[in-house]
Design a protein around this motif. Structure first.
Motif, PDB file in Angstrom:
ATOM      1  N   LEU A 505       0.832  -1.205   0.000  1.00 29.87           N
ATOM      2  CA  LEU A 505       0.000   0.000   0.000  1.00 29.87           C
ATOM      3  C   LEU A 505       0.867   1.256   0.000  1.00 29.87           C
ATOM      4  CD1 LEU A 505      -2.826  -0.856   2.579  1.00 29.87           C
ATOM      5  CD2 LEU A 505      -3.074  -0.640   0.099  1.00 29.87           C
ATOM      6  N   TYR A 506       1.969   1.192   0.706  1.00 24.48           N
ATOM      7  CA  TYR A 506       2.860   2.344   0.834  1.00 24.48           C
ATOM      8  C   TYR A 506       3.527   2.685  -0.496  1.00 24.48           C
ATOM      9  CZ  TYR A 506       6.720   5.138   2.866  1.00 24.48           C
ATOM     10  OH  TYR A 506       7.625   6.126   3.182  1.00 24.48           O
ATOM     11  N   THR A 507       4.029   1.678  -1.197  1.00 20.95           N
ATOM     12  CA  THR A 507       4.777   1.931  -2.427  1.00 20.95           C
ATOM     13  C   THR A 507       3.864   2.190  -3.625  1.00 20.95           C
ATOM     14  OG1 THR A 507       4.961  -0.462  -2.789  1.00 20.95           O
ATOM     15  CG2 THR A 507       6.783   0.621  -1.655  1.00 20.95           C
ATOM     16  N   ASP A 508       2.692   1.537  -3.646  1.00 19.75           N
ATOM     17  CA  ASP A 508       1.774   1.737  -4.766  1.00 19.75           C
ATOM     18  C   ASP A 508       0.907   2.978  -4.557  1.00 19.75           C
ATOM     19  OD1 ASP A 508       1.073   0.868  -7.282  1.00 19.75           O
ATOM     20  OD2 ASP A 508      -0.608  -0.355  -6.581  1.00 19.75           O
ATOM     21  N   ALA A 509       0.746   3.377  -3.313  1.00 19.75           N
ATOM     22  CA  ALA A 509       0.119   4.651  -2.915  1.00 19.75           C
ATOM     23  C   ALA A 509      -1.315   4.871  -3.397  1.00 19.75           C
ATOM     24  CB  ALA A 509       0.994   5.820  -3.349  1.00 19.75           C
ATOM     25  N   PRO A 510      -2.222   3.886  -3.237  1.00 22.49           N
ATOM     26  CA  PRO A 510      -3.637   4.209  -3.412  1.00 22.49           C
ATOM     27  C   PRO A 510      -4.138   5.048  -2.234  1.00 22.49           C
ATOM     28  CG  PRO A 510      -3.416   1.970  -2.619  1.00 22.49           C
ATOM     29  CD  PRO A 510      -2.030   2.458  -2.888  1.00 22.49           C
ATOM     30  N   VAL A 511      -3.401   4.935  -1.117  1.00 21.64           N
ATOM     31  CA  VAL A 511      -3.601   5.810   0.038  1.00 21.64           C
ATOM     32  C   VAL A 511      -2.223   6.254   0.501  1.00 21.64           C
ATOM     33  CG1 VAL A 511      -5.779   4.778   0.819  1.00 21.64           C
ATOM     34  CG2 VAL A 511      -3.606   3.868   1.668  1.00 21.64           C
ATOM     35  N   ILE A 512      -2.161   7.428   1.120  1.00 20.05           N
ATOM     36  CA  ILE A 512      -0.903   7.943   1.658  1.00 20.05           C
ATOM     37  C   ILE A 512      -1.120   8.278   3.126  1.00 20.05           C
ATOM     38  CG2 ILE A 512       0.825   9.773   1.549  1.00 20.05           C
ATOM     39  CD1 ILE A 512       0.175  10.089  -1.431  1.00 20.05           C
ATOM     40  N   ALA A 513      -0.545   7.460   4.008  1.00 21.39           N
ATOM     41  CA  ALA A 513      -0.671   7.719   5.445  1.00 21.39           C
ATOM     42  C   ALA A 513       0.083   8.998   5.785  1.00 21.39           C
ATOM     43  CB  ALA A 513      -0.124   6.547   6.238  1.00 21.39           C
ATOM     44  N   ILE A 514      -0.546   9.891   6.558  1.00 23.39           N
ATOM     45  CA  ILE A 514       0.093  11.176   6.865  1.00 23.39           C
ATOM     46  C   ILE A 514       0.437  11.318   8.350  1.00 23.39           C
ATOM     47  CG2 ILE A 514      -0.661  12.474   4.855  1.00 23.39           C
ATOM     48  CD1 ILE A 514      -3.074  13.445   6.400  1.00 23.39           C
ATOM     49  N   TYR A 515      -0.434  10.863   9.244  1.00 26.24           N
ATOM     50  CA  TYR A 515      -0.084  10.919  10.667  1.00 26.24           C
ATOM     51  C   TYR A 515      -1.008  10.008  11.474  1.00 26.24           C
ATOM     52  CZ  TYR A 515      -3.488  14.796  10.082  1.00 26.24           C
ATOM     53  OH  TYR A 515      -4.544  15.576   9.711  1.00 26.24           O
ATOM     54  N   TYR A 516      -0.550   9.745  12.714  1.00 20.36           N
ATOM     55  CA  TYR A 516      -1.336   8.976  13.671  1.00 20.36           C
ATOM     56  C   TYR A 516      -1.767   9.936  14.784  1.00 20.36           C
ATOM     57  CZ  TYR A 516       1.421   5.376  11.329  1.00 20.36           C
ATOM     58  OH  TYR A 516       2.046   4.585  10.386  1.00 20.36           O
ATOM     59  N   PRO A 517      -3.037  10.370  14.810  1.00 21.32           N
ATOM     60  CA  PRO A 517      -3.483  11.297  15.855  1.00 21.32           C
ATOM     61  C   PRO A 517      -3.369  10.660  17.239  1.00 21.32           C
ATOM     62  CG  PRO A 517      -5.076  11.172  14.050  1.00 21.32           C
ATOM     63  CD  PRO A 517      -4.108  10.051  13.851  1.00 21.32           C
ATOM     64  N   ASN A 518      -2.939  11.462  18.210  1.00 22.88           N
ATOM     65  CA  ASN A 518      -2.934  10.983  19.584  1.00 22.88           C
ATOM     66  C   ASN A 518      -4.356  10.739  20.067  1.00 22.88           C
ATOM     67  OD1 ASN A 518      -0.217  11.501  19.366  1.00 22.88           O
ATOM     68  ND2 ASN A 518      -0.092  12.799  21.188  1.00 22.88           N
ATOM     69  N   ASN A 519      -4.484   9.869  21.060  1.00 30.82           N
ATOM     70  CA  ASN A 519      -5.755   9.670  21.734  1.00 30.82           C
ATOM     71  C   ASN A 519      -5.870  10.750  22.811  1.00 30.82           C
ATOM     72  OD1 ASN A 519      -8.135   8.128  22.771  1.00 30.82           O
ATOM     73  ND2 ASN A 519      -6.788   7.908  24.544  1.00 30.82           N
ATOM     74  N   LEU A 520      -6.794  11.677  22.635  1.00 29.81           N
ATOM     75  CA  LEU A 520      -6.928  12.830  23.516  1.00 29.81           C
ATOM     76  C   LEU A 520      -8.215  12.720  24.324  1.00 29.81           C
ATOM     77  CD1 LEU A 520      -5.848  15.581  20.950  1.00 29.81           C
ATOM     78  CD2 LEU A 520      -4.405  14.353  22.597  1.00 29.81           C
ATOM     79  N   GLU A 521      -8.067  12.656  25.649  1.00 26.87           N
ATOM     80  CA  GLU A 521      -9.216  12.486  26.540  1.00 26.87           C
ATOM     81  C   GLU A 521      -9.015  13.334  27.789  1.00 26.87           C
ATOM     82  OE1 GLU A 521     -10.788   8.162  25.996  1.00 26.87           O
ATOM     83  OE2 GLU A 521      -8.655   7.949  26.431  1.00 26.87           O
ATOM     84  N   GLY A 522      -9.996  13.349  28.636  1.00 23.16           N
ATOM     85  CA  GLY A 522      -9.872  14.072  29.893  1.00 23.16           C
ATOM     86  C   GLY A 522     -10.912  13.597  30.894  1.00 23.16           C
ATOM     87  N   TYR A 523     -10.558  13.663  32.178  1.00 23.13           N
ATOM     88  CA  TYR A 523     -11.538  13.313  33.210  1.00 23.13           C
ATOM     89  C   TYR A 523     -11.312  14.170  34.449  1.00 23.13           C
ATOM     90  CZ  TYR A 523      -7.825  10.400  35.333  1.00 23.13           C
ATOM     91  OH  TYR A 523      -6.662   9.944  35.900  1.00 23.13           O
TER      92      TYR A 523
END
Length: 604
Positions: A505-523
């Protein structure tokens, strides 16, 4: 950029709180009662697990029902749940699960027949396939013999121990004659999980009480409430005010708005989502007929690779996500899933290199005109692409601005197209009337489902019925590897095959991963006294793929009176959401407003 997020978000929250000044508070829980109130900005689509697809719905159902297995709280690998043990035949085609001796919340025993009925219902009833139909596509037959559940497969299936289907009580559900129109709103629910649903008001709240019959033992709290807000800013205002105790799945502006509040614990960890660009590389239907109106230049893998080199992912993380994400140099499976995560290295890694991107396009014959915009090699069409995002999503607006700047440096024009969630899903998943689109997925501990969204069979049919594609990809190499990993029962060997798929998927690039969002929470620290994330080391709370945090949670008991009656403990948050929604929408010109999510974001 983070200061900008903070200023904007705090302003929004301040206005929301100001707008709530005359709202009467709902009744508090009875003295000594332990109640956890969770805020959500996505309402449940159905209390019927056969139909529900939204993340909030599947989360609630994890609290209510048992599964064959659940992710281990430390390793995320499959561990016993309603199935206390299992065996597989040498050929991998027959699996036998021993269902544990326990009871439903109404006192009737849980049996293998409940599990067999659940799976057979999905296999034979089209309506029942809505949420998890693909999970039984490889099942040949499912039978019960006492407490033994026997599943025969058409072909070996390595993901058998990660089945996402909740086991339902046959005696409580077999009388439902029209499953497609049944919302599952009979209360109290008949449950085998930690909680029993007792009340649900659509788009307002859900109440669940602790299940004293749960096989692990009852949870530490008496009641769990999910309170639905119209927008994230109102939910943050509710958390600050004390109307709710915990909230998750936040974007940076809302997360930054919590900073400095002594009563709130900010929870920032690795997330289970990957964000990527979906490229219309020549979409086709399942009979291989072209569909849509994607730009022909994107059929050229060299153009897709040039786009990839033009993207400064670190800059996107720093200035679009305020540093609350990680650049994606490869895998669409996020790094929290260590066994299956793959990252490019050496010559395989696509680095941010504008010079190289320009050279690729030059060599491929895409020449720049006098206006600096490149044309196709035949000179007949400019490289002018559309970038499709969601309506009212400030993060995606900012992303579009940066991508337009990146691509301009290599002679490509990018124009933003904003669509609401339903139209977005249709145009990017069925009609293919797009060039490049924002996309992403919440990945489970076993990545089979996210991999399957790139199979030939997931493309839409000739009649235009969506198959759940994330890319319109149909590649023989990827298909072959998918079948290989499906049959490989050795986890280490299977992980190696999956990494080959991710590299493809990475080399053929039908999709291009850009980032992994952090898991943002609060309590609220003054309310939540203990909670265990999943995985236990630096894991997720509300955003996790398990019931574990909400089984282990403990809260301070209420010291006030009041009955916590029909609307008690829920209306405060609800009214805050409604009033906040009015204020925010009235200031839509400069405040962050309601986020509409795509089907991919709604789903697991």
């Amino acid at each position: 950029m983070r200061k900008w997020f903070a200023r904007l978000a705090v302003l929004g929250v301040a206005l929301l709180v100001a707008g709530q000044g005359q709202v009467a508070l709902a009744q508090e829980p009875g003295a000594g009662k332990k109640v956890l109130r969770v805020g959500a900005t996505q309402a449940v689509d159905s209390m019927n697990p056969f139909l529900a697809v939204r993340i909030v719905s599947t989360q609630v159902h994890r609290w209510m029902y048992g599964f064959l297995t659940v992710p281990d709280s430390k390793t995320l690998q499959p561990s016993p749940d309603l199935a206390e043990s299992w065996t597989a035949s040498d050929d991998g085609l027959t699996w036998t699960f021993k269902i544990r001796q326990t009871n439903w919340s109404d006192g009737k025993p849980v049996t293998a027949e409940d599990a067999a009925w659940t799976f057979n219902k999905i296999m034979t009833d089209d309506a029942a396939k809505t949420a998890n139909g693909p999970a039984v596509e490889n099942f040949e037959s499912v039978t019960a013999n006492g407490q033994d559940l026997v599943i025969k497969l058409k072909a070996p299936q390595a993901s058998m121990l990660d089945n996402p289907i909740p086991i339902m009580p046959k005696h409580a559900w077999e009388g439902v004659t029209d499953l497609a129109n049944f919302d599952g709103d009979k209360y109290p629910s008949v449950s085998s999980g930690p909680y029993i649903a007792t009340e649900h008001k659509k788009d307002q709240y859900i109440k669940l009480k602790a299940n004293p019959s749960y096989w692990r033992g009852a949870p530490k709290i008496d009641e769990l409430q999910v309170i639905f807000y119209d927008n994230p800013q109102a939910a943050i205002a509710g958390l600050k005010k004390g109307d709710i105790d915990l909230i998750g799945r936040l974007n940076p502006p809302e997360f930054e708005a919590m900073k400095g509040d002594p009563n709130i614990e900010q929870w920032d960890t690795q997330g289970r989502r990957a964000a990527y660009l979906q490229i219309n590389h020549g979409a086709t239907t399942t009979d291989n007929k072209p569909v849509g109106d994607g730009h022909p230049a994107l059929k050229d893998v060299k153009v897709r690779q040039a786009l990839h080199h033009a993207i400064d992912k670190q800059k996107l993380v720093d200035e679009v996500w305020g540093g609350l994400a990680r650049p994606a140099d490869g895998s669409i499976v996020p790094p929290m899933f260590k066994d299956f995560f793959w990252e490019a290295t050496g010559d395989t890694k696509v680095t941010h290199d504008v010079g190289k991107a320009n050279q690729i396009l030059d060599d491929a014959g895409y020449k720049k005109g006098s206006d600096g915009v490149r044309t196709m090699p035949d000179g007949k069409r400019k490289l002018e692409f559309r970038f499709t995002i969601h309506t009212d999503t400030p993060i995606e607006d900012k992303l579009a601005e940066y991508l337009a700047g990146f691509f301009k440096e290599i002679g490509i024009t990018l124009t933003t197209v904003k669509l609401d969630s339903s139209k977005f899903s249709d145009e990017t998943g069925v009609a293919a009337t797009f060039d490049i689109a924002i996309s992403g997925w919440s990945v489970n501990p076993d990545p089979e489902e996210i991999l399957a969204t790139h199979l030939c069979s997931r493309r839409p049919t000739p009649a235009g019925e969506g198959g759940g594609t994330e890319s319109f990809y149909c590649d023989p190499t990827f298909e072959k590897l998918y079948q290989e990993q499906l049959k490989e029962l050795d986890r280490t060997k299977r992980a190696g095959i999956i990494k080959q798929m991710l590299e493809r998927l990475y080399t053929d690039a039908p999709v291009i991963a850009i980032y992994y969002p952090n898991n943002l929470e609060g309590y609220r620290k003054d309310r939540v006294t203990a909670i265990t994330p999943i995985p236990e080391e630096k894991g997720l709370l509300y955003g996790g793929s398990s019931y574990w945090p909400f089984y282990t949670v403990d809260v301070a008991a209420s010291s006030t009176g009041g009955s916590g009656g029909t609307d008690g403990g829920s209306n405060t948050g609800l009214i805050a959401g409604v009033v906040g929604g009015v204020v925010v929408l009235g200031l839509a010109a400069f405040l962050l407003t309601r986020r509409r999510r795509s089907a991919a974001d709604d789903r697991e």
